[in-house]
Design a protein around this motif. Sequence first.
Motif, PDB file in Angstrom:
ATOM      1  N   ASP A 135      52.838 130.643  32.205  1.00  0.00           N
ATOM      2  CA  ASP A 135      52.106 128.738  32.635  1.00  0.00           C
ATOM      3  C   ASP A 135      51.092 129.836  33.304  1.00  0.00           C
ATOM      4  OD1 ASP A 135      54.648 127.692  33.585  1.00  0.00           O
ATOM      5  OD2 ASP A 135      54.803 128.751  36.150  1.00  0.00           O
ATOM      6  N   SER A 184      64.656 118.140  38.524  1.00  0.00           N
ATOM      7  CA  SER A 184      63.928 119.891  38.613  1.00  0.00           C
ATOM      8  C   SER A 184      63.481 120.852  39.703  1.00  0.00           C
ATOM      9  CB  SER A 184      62.473 119.031  38.945  1.00  0.00           C
ATOM     10  OG  SER A 184      61.330 120.234  38.872  1.00  0.00           O
ATOM     11  N   LYS A 185      63.683 121.820  39.124  1.00  0.00           N
ATOM     12  CA  LYS A 185      63.588 123.516  40.101  1.00  0.00           C
ATOM     13  C   LYS A 185      62.528 123.293  40.314  1.00  0.00           C
ATOM     14  CE  LYS A 185      68.148 125.028  37.889  1.00  0.00           C
ATOM     15  NZ  LYS A 185      68.729 126.144  37.913  1.00  0.00           N
ATOM     16  N   SER A 186      61.337 121.805  40.651  1.00  0.00           N
ATOM     17  CA  SER A 186      60.335 122.698  41.080  1.00  0.00           C
ATOM     18  C   SER A 186      60.060 122.100  42.071  1.00  0.00           C
ATOM     19  CB  SER A 186      59.477 122.438  40.094  1.00  0.00           C
ATOM     20  OG  SER A 186      59.384 123.152  38.918  1.00  0.00           O
ATOM     21  N   GLU A 221      57.280 126.556  40.216  1.00  0.00           N
ATOM     22  CA  GLU A 221      59.160 126.650  39.476  1.00  0.00           C
ATOM     23  C   GLU A 221      59.697 128.015  41.198  1.00  0.00           C
ATOM     24  OE1 GLU A 221      62.887 127.402  38.068  1.00  0.00           O
ATOM     25  OE2 GLU A 221      61.214 126.434  37.337  1.00  0.00           O
TER      26      GLU A 221
END
Length: 346
Positions: free
Chosen positions: A101, A31-33, A116
């Motif tokens: 989102d 995940s890039k979050s 994100e």
Amino acid sequence: MKSWTATSWGTPRQSLILDFSAPIPSLPCNSKSFLLKISHVSLNPADLVLLKSLPPWLPFRRNPVPGMDFAGEIVAVGDAVPAEMELKEGDKVCGALGLWDVARGKGTLAEFVVVESSLVAKVPAKWGPKTAAGLMGISGQTAAVMARSVASPRGSRGGGWVLVNGATGGVGSVLVQICRGLGAQVVAVCSGENEELVKALGATEVIDYRAHEPLEEHLADVFRGGQLDAIFDCVGSQALYTNSPRYLKTHGKFINIVGGWSQGVIPFIRNKLRPLSLGGTPRNYELFLLSASGKAAREVAAWVEKGVIKGALIDSEFPMEQAIEAFEKLATGRAKGKIVVNVESS
Ligand SMILES: NC(=O)c1ccc[n+]([C@@H]2O[C@H](COP(=O)([O-])OP(=O)(O)OC[C@H]3O[C@@H](n4cnc5c(N)ncnc54)[C@H](OP(=O)(O)O)[C@@H]3O)[C@@H](O)[C@H]2O)c1
């Protein structure tokens, strides 16, 4: 966790319930979050539009949570978050979610949200989270990106005149400050009772739109022959654009941020595509739509560091339990600056 959830479409009072049973979201692998613990959320007119126009039974929108702007603390970092972001657990961050989102119901009026990393910026050291949520969300980012056109070579940097319609709103109150900081003379349009407030933000001249109806006739008198370099319309007035050749320079810019009921389709066709021979208005027209980003949020922070933005104009703060009242105040269209919900209040 605690979150506001839409159970039907309509006004916030018709549609929202305070839910205590939603699971805390978790970060998937790669995940890039970030997982954030939210402390403050500032509200935007678009939150009301989404609640009214998108029913919660849409397949991509289960148990939707409203809210776009956020300030909070990082409690978990995705394993694919770029190291150069230099953000870690415990850091205070802020920003705004993308429209997709929120359309999916992944909003910020909740205790925990997965965001994100490209949408996140660090809360500047001298600010509290309330100021950061109010300034670095949708409104501040919109103002910062729109104001770039004032700074562009063909814009009005260094003494030009710009008009901000809706100068005391969330967007307008930041836009007035940035345009002034860029060297423009700012004509602020708002109701008379807010005159001192917008002057304190940096407005050179204030026009009370209630005392000068129709506004376009008054502008045609004051800026006769086309003396304005740019008009930022944060109210969405078609007449302001149609009459603009009477007060906006030939190569001046008209930038509108309000799409109206057609979400911008009608103004775009009418003002951008209609040829002059069919009654089009001979002035440059832009319909601006923000794509929220951490970069735009950092641009707002840079204006604060330079002393151009003196502070967030915060209309009021509501505890989490009173988010419906907060939305109702927003819906009056009379807020002076931002309305903030304190998610951590009990
Ligand atoms: N395109 C985009 O990317 C984008 C981004 C952000 C916002 N928006 C849209 O831009 C609009 C403004 O957003 P916002 O957050 O600034 O709204 P807001 O904070 O709710 O605006 C409230 C302000 O509007 C002023 N106002 C109301 N009617 C007015 C009129 N006829 N003339 C002048 N001022 C008037 C009020 O001032 P007075 O009390 O002094 O009248 C009040 O201070 C909304 O429609 C929003 O959806 C679009």
